[in-house]
Design an enzyme around this catalytic site. Structure first.
Site: not given
Length: 189
Positions: A14, A19, A64, A66, A92, A113
C-alpha cells in the site's frame, strides 16, 4: 502537546497508493524536520520533535485504515489529550480534486473508513486535513488503493510541501480560522 496523525495502510503493498496520503504527509514532515527515529508504540509508528517549545508527535497507525481509531484512542488516553485541540488527522479524500486540501474542525466521516473508526472512539470533534486525491475514474476501492498516475506523481512533491506548510502553521500560529481561509481554496491549475 500535539499529535499529527497520518492515515494509511501498513506494508509495501500500500506504500505508494492514494489511500496512504496521510502516511506520505507524515513521512514528508519527518524528513523536513530530520527525524530518523521512528519507533513502534500505541499500535503506530511514532516520531517526536519539540517545535516552538511544544512536544509534537508524528503518528502513523499500523492497524490498517478501518481500525485507525484503535491506535488513536491509545495515544489520546495515555497522554490525556483533548481531541478538539491536541490532534490533527491527515487523510485522503476522493471527493476533492487532486491537490486541493480542506481543513475541518468537526464533521462526519464522509464515507472514509479511517475517519469513521476514529469517530467511533472519540467523536466528531477533531481537526482534520482532507487531501484531495481526485475523483474516481473507476471503482472507488480500486481508485484509492491504486498508485498515483504519472501526472499526479509529478505534482506530488509540491502538494506535500503545501500540506507540510499548512501543518507547520497549525502547530505554531494557533489561529485555525486564518489557516482555514488560507488553505481551504482550490488549487491553482
Amino acid at each position: 502537546m500535539k499529535v499529527v496523525i497520518g492515515l494509511g495502510n501498513p506494508g509495501k503493498k500500500y506504500e505508494k497508493t492514494r489511500h496512504n496520503m496521510g502516511f506520505l504527509v507524515v513521512d514528508s514532515l519527518r524528513k523536513k524536520f530530520n527525524l530518523s527515529d521512528e519507533r513502534e508504540k500505541f499500535q503506530a509508528f511514532v516520531s517526536e520533535k519539540n517545535i516552538d517549545g511544544e512536544k509534537v508527535i508524528f503518528f502513523k497507525p499500523q492497524t490498517f485504515m478501518n481500525l485507525s481509531g484503535n491506535a488513536v484512542i491509545e495515544i489520546i488516553n495515555f497522554y490525556k489529550l483533548d481531541p478538539k485541540k491536541d490532534i490533527v488527522v491527515i487523510y485522503d479524500d476522493m471527493d476533492l480534486p487532486f491537490g486541493d486540501i480542506r481543513i475541518r474542525e468537526k464533521g462526519s466521516s464522509g464515507g472514509h473508513n479511517g475517519i469513521k473508526s476514529i469517530i467511533s472512539h472519540i467523536g466528531e470533534e477533531f481537526i482534520r486535513i482532507k487531501c484531495g486525491i481526485g475523483a474516481k475514474e473507476k471503482d472507488a476501492v480500486e481508485h484509492v488503493l491504486g498508485e498515483f498516475n504519472q501526472t499526479e506523481q509529478k505534482d506530488l512533491d509540491e502538494i506535500l510541501e503545501n500540506i507540510n506548510n499548512c501543518v507547520i502553521e497549525m502547530l505554531s500560529v494557533q489561529n485555525l480560522d486564518r489557516i482555514m481561509q488560507k488553505y481551504n481554496k482550490k488549487k491553482e491549475k
